[in-house]
Design an enzyme around this catalytic site. Structure first.
Site, PDB file in Angstrom:
ATOM      1  N   CYS A 194      38.477  21.483  21.913  1.00 55.85           N
ATOM      2  CA  CYS A 194      37.174  21.684  21.281  1.00 55.85           C
ATOM      3  C   CYS A 194      37.102  23.075  20.646  1.00 55.85           C
ATOM      4  O   CYS A 194      37.769  23.315  19.658  1.00 55.85           O
ATOM      5  CB  CYS A 194      36.050  21.413  22.279  1.00 55.85           C
ATOM      6  SG  CYS A 194      34.534  20.911  21.441  1.00 55.85           S
ATOM      7  N   HIS A 246      37.091  16.194  24.202  1.00 57.41           N
ATOM      8  CA  HIS A 246      37.338  16.661  25.576  1.00 57.41           C
ATOM      9  C   HIS A 246      38.136  15.630  26.366  1.00 57.41           C
ATOM     10  O   HIS A 246      37.555  14.830  27.105  1.00 57.41           O
ATOM     11  CB  HIS A 246      36.011  16.949  26.277  1.00 57.41           C
ATOM     12  CG  HIS A 246      35.321  18.162  25.756  1.00 57.41           C
ATOM     13  ND1 HIS A 246      35.619  19.428  26.205  1.00 57.41           N
ATOM     14  CD2 HIS A 246      34.376  18.319  24.800  1.00 57.41           C
ATOM     15  CE1 HIS A 246      34.877  20.309  25.561  1.00 57.41           C
ATOM     16  NE2 HIS A 246      34.109  19.656  24.699  1.00 57.41           N
ATOM     17  N   GLY A 292      28.995  18.977  49.387  1.00 59.52           N
ATOM     18  CA  GLY A 292      29.944  18.024  48.808  1.00 59.52           C
ATOM     19  C   GLY A 292      29.448  16.590  48.871  1.00 59.52           C
ATOM     20  O   GLY A 292      30.243  15.662  49.055  1.00 59.52           O
ATOM     21  N   LYS A 293      28.135  16.412  48.708  1.00 61.54           N
ATOM     22  CA  LYS A 293      27.583  15.042  48.705  1.00 61.54           C
ATOM     23  C   LYS A 293      28.193  14.197  47.612  1.00 61.54           C
ATOM     24  O   LYS A 293      28.453  13.017  47.795  1.00 61.54           O
ATOM     25  CB  LYS A 293      26.064  15.072  48.436  1.00 61.54           C
ATOM     26  CG  LYS A 293      25.225  15.503  49.586  1.00 61.54           C
ATOM     27  CD  LYS A 293      23.776  15.058  49.373  1.00 61.54           C
ATOM     28  CE  LYS A 293      23.118  15.503  48.099  1.00 61.54           C
ATOM     29  NZ  LYS A 293      22.672  16.875  48.038  1.00 61.54           N
ATOM     30  N   GLN A 324      39.263  24.806  17.388  1.00 62.53           N
ATOM     31  CA  GLN A 324      38.660  25.575  16.300  1.00 62.53           C
ATOM     32  C   GLN A 324      39.303  26.958  16.211  1.00 62.53           C
ATOM     33  O   GLN A 324      39.598  27.461  15.119  1.00 62.53           O
ATOM     34  CB  GLN A 324      37.140  25.672  16.515  1.00 62.53           C
ATOM     35  CG  GLN A 324      36.459  24.290  16.508  1.00 62.53           C
ATOM     36  CD  GLN A 324      34.976  24.339  16.904  1.00 62.53           C
ATOM     37  OE1 GLN A 324      34.424  25.394  17.212  1.00 62.53           O
ATOM     38  NE2 GLN A 324      34.329  23.173  16.892  1.00 62.53           N
ATOM     39  N   GLU A 331      39.804  15.952  28.961  1.00 68.23           N
ATOM     40  CA  GLU A 331      39.728  16.156  30.419  1.00 68.23           C
ATOM     41  C   GLU A 331      38.692  15.242  31.069  1.00 68.23           C
ATOM     42  O   GLU A 331      38.781  14.946  32.257  1.00 68.23           O
ATOM     43  CB  GLU A 331      39.443  17.625  30.745  1.00 68.23           C
ATOM     44  CG  GLU A 331      38.053  18.157  30.412  1.00 68.23           C
ATOM     45  CD  GLU A 331      37.889  18.628  28.977  1.00 68.23           C
ATOM     46  OE1 GLU A 331      38.670  18.206  28.099  1.00 68.23           O
ATOM     47  OE2 GLU A 331      36.937  19.410  28.726  1.00 68.23           O
TER      48      GLU A 331
HETATM   49  N1  GLN Z   1      30.920  25.800  20.194  1.00 68.99           N
HETATM   50  C1  GLN Z   1      31.697  24.790  19.542  1.00 68.99           C
HETATM   51  C2  GLN Z   1      30.832  23.790  18.812  1.00 68.99           C
HETATM   52  O1  GLN Z   1      29.670  23.652  19.104  1.00 68.99           O
HETATM   53  C3  GLN Z   1      32.639  24.098  20.506  1.00 68.99           C
HETATM   54  C4  GLN Z   1      31.927  23.329  21.566  1.00 68.99           C
HETATM   55  C5  GLN Z   1      32.833  22.979  22.727  1.00 68.99           C
HETATM   56  O2  GLN Z   1      33.898  23.544  22.892  1.00 68.99           O
HETATM   57  N2  GLN Z   1      32.413  22.051  23.555  1.00 68.99           N
HETATM   58  O3  GLN Z   1      31.322  23.111  17.947  1.00 68.99           O
END
Ligand code: GLN
Length: 543
Positions: free
Chosen positions: A381, A515, A16-17, A385, A517
């Site tokens: 992401c 993303h 855990g550095k 899709q 997150e």
């Molecule tokens: N595989 C998908 C793409 O390349 C989604 C990538 C991801 O979810 N980070 O677009």
């Protein structure tokens, strides 16, 4: 001039550095100092972008589009300082730069060597862009004694001489194992590790000793004596109940005071730890709980979804609830009964990012379940899709809808922009035209439709979020998908790339191409995670 804190690890890996570095930086920041944390990875990959999540865990993406080590996520979450490309370097990247220079003849016939060329490059990396900082914390990946980390330790030794001992310290993180049969904590591995480090010319100033039982005074004194450090500088680091308790815990053990003392700083203000106490309180005293099903592919390895795991916890803190995360393998959903049995207990369903076809039918089926049962749904992401493919197949009558990532298809609802955008469109996007073979990486802006659900969640119409993907939802299908009830509520500023989809007829249904997150912090939870968990709380009252 910035002062340097070099953090190495000994005895075993996984101590855990990264969290320790992040916690120390947070403590110094709480005393009003300006900090930045850098990670040196001794492996030969140029960056972790090409490594399997099973090898390396999550790839953390920065605003400036670097694919970096997941420890940079901890650094950013704990300090709020946005990580950059220049905060993570690997041996591979350093050698790549040196070999390119050598081929260009830049070394003018000299012999190119580890010392000084590699060590100089490491030192330059540590020192770049540090003028506006009080402390630069440099974490060296791996364990002291590894062959590949030698040039990094040597660079630290040199740098400590160059910037002066008063401007640099060495913190060594070790393990003090408990031997149950003997009923004792053992200090010998720490002694050996410090001896190894000292033999390379780096004497640690502070030892952070990971242990699962309190370190008795006698053992602390013994470590101090054998390892040539002050007894007070032998800091016990007991396992914590949550990573968010670590800064307060280390402060209690005197870590930040010892660090400042080692630098000869005696007039620093006491740290203001109020925000850490607040998040600990939210974590330790939840007023309810929700269960979120994450339907993914790398579910046996939660490190692959590190930031996602943390962002869900932040969403819980914001709503004062405990978030139980169920990592569900999309591949196990072979029948509808299977799927329902696994998903019915969930108060929210999340399909995260991912690559490749494996598990995609299970993810699409999970989106359908969430849509039909009005369960809060969050697609990230690849998850967005999958939500678009589900909509195409089941609400817009495009039965063969698929992604070209999974192979040739007659209905490329998801594809590379070079596959679906007009030549004129590609030209308009200028520099992005060669994106077919590469990733869209880093921060991009998006415009949200006024009055959309996402605009109300963000409280804004213009946002910037981080991306890491090759494929895009095909804009040509927008009209048919919108007829089926899926609204494209966020687009790239030129209006050409779908960035967010949502369903106004659903309790909470949002898919995002980016993303979110990666930008969530415990003391500044991302609005989408806050909103998703809030919806899950409402759902938990219904079932
Ligand atoms: N595989 C998908 C793409 O390349 C989604 C990538 C991801 O979810 N980070 O677009």
């Amino acid at each position: 001039m910035a002062r340097f804190i070099f953090i190495t690890g000994g005895v075993v890996s996984s101590l855990g550095k990264g969290l320790m570095a992040a916690s120390l930086a947070a403590l110094l920041q709480a005393r009003g100092f300006r900090v930045r944390i850098r990670k040196f990875d001794p492996y030969l990959n140029v960056d972790p972008g090409t490594m399997s999540p099973y090898q390396h865990g999550e790839v953390y993406v920065t605003d400036d589009g670097a694919e970096t080590d997941l420890d940079l996520g901890h650094y950013e979450r704990f300090t709020g300082v946005a990580a950059r490309q220049s905060d993570n370097v690997t041996s591979g990247r350093i050698y790549q730069g040196i070999i390119a220079k050598e081929r260009r003849g830049d070394y003018l016939g000299a012999t190119v060597q580890v010392i000084p060329h590699v060590t100089d490059a490491i030192k330059a990396f540590a020192q770049a862009d540090t003028d506006d900082l009080d402390f630069v914390l440099c974490e060296i990946g791996g364990t002291v004694g590894d062959i590949e980390s030698l040039p990094f330790i040597e660079a630290i030794r040199q740098l400590r001489n160059e910037v002066g001992r008063v401007n640099s310290i060495s913190v060594h993180v070790t393990l003090v194992p408990y031997i149950a049969a003997a009923g004792e904590l053992k200090t010998k591995p720490t002694q050996h590790s410090v001896r190894e480090l000292a033999s390379l010319g780096v004497q640690p100033d502070i030892l952070l000793c990971r242990c699962e039982k309190p370190l008795p005074d006698g053992e602390r004194a013994k470590i101090a004596q054998f390892c040539n450090v002050r007894k007070e500088a032998v800091i016990p680091a007991l396992d914590a109940d949550s990573i968010y308790s670590v800064p307060v815990q280390y402060h209690g053990e005197g870590l930040d005071s010892e660090v400042l003392r080692a630098f000869g700083i005696h007039d620093a203000p006491e740290p203001d730890l109020s925000r850490w106490y607040d998040i600990m309180d939210r974590k330790q005293h939840p007023e309810g709980e929700v269960t979120i099903g994450v339907v993914g592919k790398y579910v046996s390895l939660p490190d692959a979804y590190k930031s996602l795991n943390e962002a869900l916890i932040h969403g819980g803190m914001a709503n004062r609830v405990k978030v139980n995360i169920r990592w569900l393998d999309a591949e196990m959903f072979e029948t509808d009964d299977d799927l329902a049995a696994n998903l019915e207990p969930m108060h929210g369903i999340l399909v995260p990012g991912g690559f490749g076809e494996r598990g995609s039918e299970g993810k699409i089926a999970s989106v359908r379940f969430a849509r039909e049962r009005n369960v809060p749904f969050f697609g990230i992401c690849l998850g967005m899709q999958m939500a678009c493919i589900e909509a195409a197949r089941n609400t817009s009558g495009i039965e063969k809808a698929s992604s070209t990532e999974f192979g040739p298809t007659d209905e490329p609802v998801v594809g590379l922009i070079t596959e679906w955008m007009s030549a004129e469109g590609l030209q308009k996007r200028g520099a992005d035209t060669d994106m077919g073979g590469t990733m869209r990486l880093g921060a991009y802006e998006a415009k949200l439709s006024p009055n959309s659900h996402v605009a109300s969640i963000y409280g804004a119409n213009d946002i910037s979020e981080r991306h890491r993907h090759r494929y895009e939802v095909n804009g040509a299908y927008r009209e048919s998908l919108e007829k089926g009830g899926l609204v494209f509520s966020g687009l790239s500023p030129d209006g050409m790339l779908p960035e967010i989809v949502e369903r106004p007829d659903h309790s909470w249904f949002i898919g995002v191409q980016f993303h979110p997150e990666l930008k969530s912090k415990p003391f500044d939870p991302h609005p989408l995670f806050k909103g998703f968990i809030e919806a899950a709380v409402k759902q938990s009252r219904l079932v």
